[in-house]
Design a protein around this motif. Sequence first.
Motif, short mmCIF file in Angstrom:
data_model
loop_
_atom_site.label_atom_id
_atom_site.label_comp_id
_atom_site.label_asym_id
_atom_site.label_seq_id
_atom_site.Cartn_x
_atom_site.Cartn_y
_atom_site.Cartn_z
N ALA A 1 42.54 34.84 46.71
CA ALA A 1 41.44 35.71 47.14
C ALA A 1 40.15 34.92 47.35
N VAL A 2 39.80 34.07 46.39
CA VAL A 2 38.59 33.26 46.48
C VAL A 2 38.99 31.85 46.91
N TRP A 3 38.39 31.39 48.00
CA TRP A 3 38.75 30.10 48.57
C TRP A 3 37.57 29.14 48.51
N ASN A 4 37.87 27.86 48.21
CA ASN A 4 36.87 26.80 48.19
C ASN A 4 37.22 25.78 49.27
N THR A 5 36.24 25.44 50.10
CA THR A 5 36.44 24.39 51.10
C THR A 5 36.23 23.05 50.42
N ALA A 6 37.32 22.39 50.08
CA ALA A 6 37.23 21.11 49.39
C ALA A 6 36.70 20.01 50.31
N LEU A 7 37.25 19.96 51.53
CA LEU A 7 36.83 18.95 52.49
C LEU A 7 36.75 19.57 53.88
N SER A 8 35.72 19.21 54.62
CA SER A 8 35.59 19.65 56.01
C SER A 8 35.06 18.48 56.82
N PHE A 9 35.66 18.26 57.99
CA PHE A 9 35.29 17.12 58.82
C PHE A 9 34.67 17.62 60.13
N ASP A 10 33.42 17.23 60.37
CA ASP A 10 32.72 17.64 61.57
C ASP A 10 33.43 17.09 62.80
N PRO A 11 33.79 17.94 63.77
CA PRO A 11 34.55 17.45 64.93
C PRO A 11 33.75 16.51 65.82
N ALA A 12 32.42 16.57 65.79
CA ALA A 12 31.62 15.71 66.65
C ALA A 12 31.39 14.33 66.03
N SER A 13 31.10 14.30 64.72
CA SER A 13 30.77 13.03 64.07
C SER A 13 31.89 12.48 63.20
N GLY A 14 32.77 13.37 62.73
CA GLY A 14 33.81 12.94 61.80
C GLY A 14 33.33 12.86 60.37
N PHE A 15 32.04 13.20 60.11
CA PHE A 15 31.51 13.12 58.75
C PHE A 15 32.12 14.20 57.88
N ALA A 16 32.22 13.89 56.57
CA ALA A 16 32.86 14.79 55.62
C ALA A 16 31.83 15.57 54.83
N SER A 17 32.18 16.80 54.47
CA SER A 17 31.38 17.63 53.58
C SER A 17 32.35 18.51 52.80
N MET B 1 45.23 24.02 55.29
CA MET B 1 44.62 22.90 56.01
C MET B 1 44.75 23.16 57.51
N GLY B 2 43.66 22.88 58.22
CA GLY B 2 43.67 23.11 59.66
C GLY B 2 42.28 23.50 60.14
N THR B 3 42.24 24.17 61.28
CA THR B 3 40.97 24.62 61.86
C THR B 3 40.95 26.14 61.79
N ALA B 4 40.19 26.67 60.86
CA ALA B 4 40.16 28.12 60.62
C ALA B 4 38.76 28.65 60.92
N GLY B 5 38.63 29.38 62.02
CA GLY B 5 37.37 29.99 62.37
C GLY B 5 36.43 29.12 63.17
N ASP B 6 36.72 27.82 63.24
CA ASP B 6 35.94 26.89 64.07
C ASP B 6 36.82 25.68 64.33
N ASP B 7 36.25 24.63 64.91
CA ASP B 7 37.04 23.45 65.25
C ASP B 7 36.88 22.31 64.25
N ALA B 8 36.27 22.58 63.09
CA ALA B 8 36.16 21.58 62.04
C ALA B 8 37.46 21.59 61.22
N PHE B 9 38.08 20.41 61.08
CA PHE B 9 39.30 20.34 60.27
C PHE B 9 38.91 20.44 58.80
N ALA B 10 39.54 21.38 58.08
CA ALA B 10 39.17 21.62 56.69
C ALA B 10 40.39 21.73 55.81
N ILE B 11 40.19 21.40 54.55
CA ILE B 11 41.20 21.60 53.50
C ILE B 11 40.60 22.56 52.49
N LYS B 12 41.25 23.72 52.33
CA LYS B 12 40.76 24.75 51.43
C LYS B 12 41.77 24.98 50.31
#
Length: 369
Positions: free
Chosen positions: A194-210, A177-188
């Motif tokens: 070896a294979v990683w899934n981004t379960a949740l990512s929060f856009d730093p500008a809007s706060g919207f989740a994906s 969990m953190g900001t890996a490769g960009d400034d979007a906070f993500a939980i992987k």
Amino acid sequence: MSEQTPALSLPLIQPSQAQKHVTHNEALMRLDALVQAVVLTRDSTSPPADPVAGECHIVPSAAVGTWSGQDHALAYFDGTAWQFLTARPGWRVYVLSDLQTVIWDGTAWAGEATSLQNLSGVGIGTNSDSTNRLAVAAEASLLSHAGAGHQLKINKSVATDTASLLFQTGWSGRAEMGTAGDDAFAIKVSADGAVWNTALSFDPASGFASGEAVQSGPADVTPGRLMRTDYGYGPGNVLGVVSENAGIPTGAVIERGSTANGDYIRFADGTQMCQFNATLAYISAGLCSAAWSYPMIFASGSMPNVQGTLDSDSLALTAPSVTVAGVTGLTVSGLGSTNVTLNVNTLAGASFGSGESVDLRVLAIGRWF
């Protein structure tokens, strides 16, 4: 001429002194005790019963026996008797029983202060290395507050770097969990490191989740995924304006309203119902008719199902020349997506009088898309 050296109080050989070797040997014994000074203890209040030559101790307060009155002095055994050296501020002595260096500050023997700035590494219960410069092996680590709170700060140089917490099993990554490769906070998460899934990512500008844990579209009903408010339904959008995109509902569940042409209700699945209290005017002895424009249009090219209900009590008032048994039910003509003509005809042997009318409760059912 002084009889002792100024720093270590070593006895000096005096001119014409007899037995100079005694003074010389005493000075060597003191040097033997003070150079690379090591003591066995600093908390024993009584001298050991069988000391060996060269044995040295720091005399604590309230010592007894031959150490009495020698508080804080260095006591060393010369093979025959205890000799005592008065320390000067700054003297360093290593205490074997404590595995620690202590310094005489003029008042007490204190542990040597070590600077903890710019250390190459710190290992607690384990060894640090060039990458893990702080390494801790323990059942738990506590970071408590000093004042109102406590912040743990993980800083990176630029957005494309990584600032995260990595959770491992057997040194293989399982969650991050953190900001890996960009400034979007993500939980992987990962099952094998070896294979990683981004379960949740929060856009730093809007706060919207994906992410994999969030619906990918309105039709996504994958078990375990979180529902997006724009793809799901709740108190905020059960009743509102219905809409669709390529046949997929994008608005509210139910829409209802009214115009001068009646009431309508629309459903998210495309169903539409329109109701109207229509008055069919006298056209001829055999026909009462009225045109009805729906309060909301139906899908282009569609023909809704139109039904009507005739009230016998109302008919007796508006068309006394006929009875319910003397007229047909509702028939329609010109049926389309925007309007329809409503008709009631008389049967054989019955006829409307001039100026008479028929009241109907009409219902049109079809689709709005």
